[in-house]
Motif scaffolding. Structure first.
Motif, PDB file in Angstrom:
ATOM      1  N   SER A   1       0.814  -1.221   0.000  1.00 43.62           N
ATOM      2  CA  SER A   1       0.000   0.000   0.000  1.00 43.62           C
ATOM      3  C   SER A   1       0.843   1.264   0.000  1.00 43.62           C
ATOM      4  O   SER A   1       0.357   2.329  -0.392  1.00 43.62           O
TER       5      SER A   1
ATOM      6  N   LYS B   1     -17.506  -4.018 -10.254  1.00 41.98           N
ATOM      7  CA  LYS B   1     -16.530  -3.290  -9.444  1.00 41.98           C
ATOM      8  C   LYS B   1     -16.450  -3.862  -8.032  1.00 41.98           C
ATOM      9  O   LYS B   1     -15.377  -3.969  -7.447  1.00 41.98           O
ATOM     10  N   GLY B   2     -17.614  -4.225  -7.488  1.00 39.95           N
ATOM     11  CA  GLY B   2     -17.610  -4.816  -6.157  1.00 39.95           C
ATOM     12  C   GLY B   2     -16.856  -6.130  -6.107  1.00 39.95           C
ATOM     13  O   GLY B   2     -16.117  -6.405  -5.159  1.00 39.95           O
ATOM     14  N   TYR B   3     -17.053  -6.953  -7.122  1.00 42.20           N
ATOM     15  CA  TYR B   3     -16.357  -8.243  -7.158  1.00 42.20           C
ATOM     16  C   TYR B   3     -14.851  -8.041  -7.327  1.00 42.20           C
ATOM     17  O   TYR B   3     -14.045  -8.761  -6.730  1.00 42.20           O
ATOM     18  N   GLU B   4     -14.470  -7.051  -8.131  1.00 44.91           N
ATOM     19  CA  GLU B   4     -13.047  -6.743  -8.275  1.00 44.91           C
ATOM     20  C   GLU B   4     -12.448  -6.333  -6.931  1.00 44.91           C
ATOM     21  O   GLU B   4     -11.315  -6.687  -6.612  1.00 44.91           O
ATOM     22  N   THR B   5     -13.213  -5.589  -6.141  1.00 46.25           N
ATOM     23  CA  THR B   5     -12.747  -5.190  -4.812  1.00 46.25           C
ATOM     24  C   THR B   5     -12.538  -6.398  -3.917  1.00 46.25           C
ATOM     25  O   THR B   5     -11.553  -6.486  -3.167  1.00 46.25           O
TER      26      THR B   5
ATOM     27  N   ASN C   1      -4.671  -9.148  -1.158  1.00 47.93           N
ATOM     28  CA  ASN C   1      -3.871  -8.383  -0.199  1.00 47.93           C
ATOM     29  C   ASN C   1      -3.739  -9.107   1.132  1.00 47.93           C
ATOM     30  O   ASN C   1      -2.657  -9.093   1.752  1.00 47.93           O
TER      31      ASN C   1
ATOM     32  N   GLN D   1      -9.363  -8.182  -4.932  1.00 41.34           N
ATOM     33  CA  GLN D   1      -8.173  -7.463  -4.476  1.00 41.34           C
ATOM     34  C   GLN D   1      -7.993  -7.601  -2.977  1.00 41.34           C
ATOM     35  O   GLN D   1      -6.866  -7.744  -2.480  1.00 41.34           O
ATOM     36  N   LEU D   2      -9.099  -7.576  -2.243  1.00 41.26           N
ATOM     37  CA  LEU D   2      -9.020  -7.769  -0.791  1.00 41.26           C
ATOM     38  C   LEU D   2      -8.443  -9.144  -0.466  1.00 41.26           C
ATOM     39  O   LEU D   2      -7.578  -9.276   0.417  1.00 41.26           O
TER      40      LEU D   2
ATOM     41  N   THR E   1     -11.018  -6.932   8.450  1.00 46.12           N
ATOM     42  CA  THR E   1     -10.598  -6.955   7.047  1.00 46.12           C
ATOM     43  C   THR E   1      -9.837  -8.224   6.724  1.00 46.12           C
ATOM     44  O   THR E   1     -10.094  -8.890   5.706  1.00 46.12           O
TER      45      THR E   1
END
Length: 411
Positions: free
Chosen positions: A217, A297-301, A308, A304-305, A277
């Motif tokens: 980050s 977009k939500g699924y992409e988030t 990470n 990515q979560l 998280t």
């Protein structure tokens, strides 16, 4: 010429009338017909040991007080002022020598910011990072004892949460100066605070910090990223306070958003944000989510979560749970929240079936829409209900076969 000027200088200012002289009516003969030598006083070099004003502006004992005051005013207005600044400014403090214990991925990441601010980094770790440090101007020590013999100003603990206690207890504090500052960067704060207060000698300074970012980050800079700190024990005034401010200014100059709060307050906030998280990311990783051609977009988030969180070691996640007293409560809250969502879903399904079975309400009452061919879509609802009945029955009672009201056996 000089004699003429002396003659003019000795003349009194004549009044314009025979009445008593007035300040407004007096006209100085010298100032009207001779140059103002006082105006040139600032252009003359001042010789050592000279009088407080140049000879051209020296008062004539026979001159009137008005003439002398005018000359003095001219000197003060035209001459360059000489200010007494008092004591010279204090020199800037010397650069810090920061020793980092635990020089893994995060330790190397923090070292970069320390060096960018002009401070010296000394590093010690169980793994051999000699070549890495040599390329970057960092002194590497293969033991913590050797690092402590260099007597750094700040000793920064960058070990994992699980190994922190054994690392701290192995540090030879007697080899350090009595006012050394010890800081940590763990993701939990009450645990290292209590540990350092227990182990460190009384004169040592203690700063508990948590950079709320990491190599991923913060790879494009630390600007506006939160940096939490708590000055647990720092002597007011003197070198220790100065070094504490220098150390914190490293992160401030890097652009971090500095947040001062107690260790207990940090852990309450972190359990409700960081631990949750990581927990959601770990749960999603068990689903083996894959990217699709129709990602939202939500699924992409979510993807990515997941990426990470699983990039961090499980030891870090376990440390967030084990060493934060608020983590268990948050885990229980998360489990209860999930159960409530399930109850909301199945509760609505139960209401629909109850109206069919007990109240004998036809399916068409719940669905008045029409298909493209004009037929009622009640048959679609029936088919969907058949799919869910078995799931509901398996949760409440042994499997049974329910025939929706208003449908024929062959439908």
């Amino acid at each position: 010429m000089a004699s003429s000027l002396r003659h003019f200088a000795g003349l009194a200012c004549f009044p314009t009338s025979s009445s008593a002289p007035s300040a407004s009516g007096a006209t100085c003969f010298l100032r009207r017909y001779a140059p103002n030598f006082c105006a040139f006083a600032a252009l003359r070099p001042i010789r050592p040991g000279a009088a407080s004003f140049p000879a051209a502006a020296a008062p004539n004992p026979r001159a009137s007080p008005t003439q002398h005051e005018q000359c003095q005013d001219s000197v003060h207005q035209d001459a360059a002022p000489c200010h007494d600044d008092g004591d010279p400014p204090a020199p800037a403090p010397a650069a810090l020598r920061v020793g980092i214990v635990g020089f893994g991925n995060f330790g190397q990441f923090i070292a970069g910011g320390i060096q960018r601010q002009g401070h010296t980094v000394l590093a010690a770790s169980r793994s051999d990072y000699y070549a890495y440090c040599a390329e970057r101007g960092i002194r590497f020590f293969r033991s913590v004892d050797a690092l402590c013999e260099e007597r750094p100003d700040v000793l920064l603990i960058c070990s994992s949460i699980l190994s922190t206690e054994s690392v701290v207890r192995a540090i030879p504090f007697h080899k350090l100066r009595s006012d050394t500052i010890v800081a940590d960067v763990l993701s939990v704060k009450e645990f290292p605070r209590n540990l350092l207060l227990e182990i460190l000698p009384p004169g040592f300074g203690i700063i508990c910090t948590h950079p709320m970012f990491g190599p991923e980050s913060g790879k494009h800079g630390w600007g506006k990223l939160p940096f939490v700190y708590d000055k647990v024990r720092v002597a007011e005034g003197g070198d220790q306070a100065t070094k504490c401010d220098q150390f914190l200014s490293i992160f401030e100059q890097e652009g971090c958003r500095m947040v001062e709060m107690s260790c207990a307050e940090h852990d309450r906030y972190a359990a409700g944000s960081q631990f949750i998280t990581h927990t959601i990311g770990r749960v999603l990783s068990q689903l083996n989510l894959k990217s699709t051609p129709i990602n939202t977009k939500g699924y992409e988030t979510l993807l990515q979560l997941t990426k990470n969180t699983i990039s961090d070691s499980f030891d870090l996640y376990y440390g967030l749970f084990m060493y934060n007293v608020n983590a268990t409560e948050q885990l229980d809250n998360l489990e209860r929240a999930f159960e409530r969502v399930k109850q909301m879903l199945f509760g609505r399904l139960h209401d629909l079936l109850r109206k069919q079975i007990v109240e004998r309400v036809p399916i068409s009452t719940f669905s008045s829409g029409k298909l493209e061919n004009g037929k009622s879509n009640s048959s679609i609802v029936v088919q969907e209900e058949k799919k869910h009945v078995s799931a509901v029955a398996s949760l409440t009672s042994p499997p049974t076969t329910l025939q929706p009201i208003g449908s024929s056996p062959g439908q």
